[in-house]
Enzyme design. Structure first.
Site: not given
Ligand code: UD1
Length: 378
Positions: A218-220, A297
């Site tokens: 997850l990094h968005r 993501d």
């Protein structure tokens, strides 16, 4: 700003054929396909690293593992707001161009470094090649959507990974004579390194050899910069980790958002929810290849899971890579906990989408790109 140590090996060299720009983690895999193909065809290259990503585990390890040469020029721009980061790249890159005078500037993907260098190069009247052109998720507020759309409209050579990208470009009025459907450079690199990646047995290092596990990334900003959203997604993952162990390599942006939160504390108490630093390319691909299920993501991971045949749940409301859904293993689930739970349970139960590899994702995209660029006048 973190200094990557401004390096310039180019002072005494003649003008280069291809100037290839990298800046952030997902760019290295694409450059690692194009640069060897260029050398094979007898073209010279100059690799410029903007320094958008500077941590060793987001940058250096990829250069080493992907057998990329050390960048010829490092701009060392570091982190900042979108405007600051983009502007810093532009200022530095303008200087570089006037020294290197390449036949063509090659930019990849959709990060801030991509648009910054494309804009500078085009205004200086250089041909600009955009690798991974035409992808659209139709969310006009997503930073990457802004970057890729503008880059496409600046570019003179647009290299696409799938036919839907060609259609997007046609709809936006881009001349079809400038668009080349060549396949996927990210997959060139995956196919080249897959065996070496699996041989490192990364799952064993997490005590997961031959066991089913789920891999989460997850990094968005849309997911991690909104505390409620991040917490909700991680709480579902924590709940599911009672059914299948999870591995979660944590991106620096996400780590910063998680620091000191209640959800971080809840997760740290779970033995079957393994958190780790961001991984290098080979270990990460090894973990994807062995996973029962991937939740992400990221854009590139949707493509890699499709080729590796691993079920992928995309934790966003849309994807700019629809071919991974129509032909691959990807299901776009958004961030609604009920939907994530339901789709994850299907995968945990062993349901696997019948996937096939999209057209031209065959390891030859880099060569096809170079074939086109080699025809440019000297
Ligand atoms: C960028 C790209 C995104 C890509 C991602 C891959 C844009 C707009 N976004 O997002 O498309 O999927 O890279 O990771 O270009 N940081 C570090 N070390 C680093 C770099 C960043 O700790 O080497 C931290 C900084 O605190 C920074 C944050 O991570 O504020 C986010 O970095 P940023 O450059 O904004 O990009 P990403 O979120 O990684």
């Amino acid at each position: 700003m973190t200094d990557t140590g401004s390096a310039d090996k180019t002072a005494m060299r003649p003008a280069s054929d291809l100037l290839v720009v990298v800046g952030a983690r997902p760019n290295f895999m694409k450059a690692a396909s194009i640069i060897p193909a260029a050398h094979e065809a007898g073209l010279t290259t100059t690799l410029v690293h903007t320094g958008q990503h500077y941590d060793d585990d987001l940058s250096k390890i990829f250069i080493e593992e992907l057998e990329l040469e050390e960048p010829d020029i490092s701009l060392g721009v570091g982190s900042g707001t979108h405007a600051t980061q983009t502007a810093r790249v532009m200022l530095e890159f303008e200087q570089v161009l006037s020294r290197i005078r390449p036949r063509v500037v090659v930019v990849v993907g959709d990060v801030n470094s991509t648009i910054a260098c494309a804009l500078v190069a085009r205004k200086e009247r250089y041909p600009v090649a955009h690798v991974e052109a035409g992808l659209r998720c139709f969310d006009p507020l997503m930073p990457e959507e802004i970057n890729r759309t503008l880059t496409d409209h600046l570019s003179t050579h647009l290299f696409t990974t799938s036919v839907d990208a060609d259609e997007n470009l046609a709809r936006e009025g881009i001349d079809a004579a400038t668009v080349y459907f060549v396949g996927n450079t990210m997959i060139d690199t995956l196919l080249r390194f897959r065996t070496a990646a699996v041989e490192r047995r990364a799952p064993a290092r997490f005590g997961l050899d031959d066991k089913p596990y789920a891999l989460l990334t997850l990094h968005r900003p849309a997911n991690v910069d909104e505390p409620g959203q991040l917490e909700e997604v991680l709480d579902v993952a924590a709940e599911l980790s009672a059914e299948i162990p999870f591995v979660f390599p944590v991106h620096p942006r996400t780590r910063a958002r998680l620091e000191g939160t209640a959800v971080a504390q809840r997760l740290s108490g779970l033995a079957s929810f393994i958190q780790t630093e961001p991984l290098g390319y080979l270990d990460f691909v090894g973990l994807v290849a062995g996973a029962h299920l991937v939740l992400t993501d990221s854009g590139g991971i949707q493509e890699e899971t499709t080729v590796l045949g691993i079920p992928c749940l995309t934790l966003r409301d849309s994807t700019e890579r629809p071919v991974t859904v129509s032909q691959g293993t990807n299901v776009v689930v958004g961030t609604d906990p009920t939907r994530i739970r339901a789709e994850a349970r299907k995968a945990i139960a062993g349901e696997r989408p019948a996937a096939r590899r999209p057209e031209k994702w065959d390891g030859l995209a880099g060569r096809r790109i170079v074939e086109v660029l080699a025809r440019l006048p000297r």
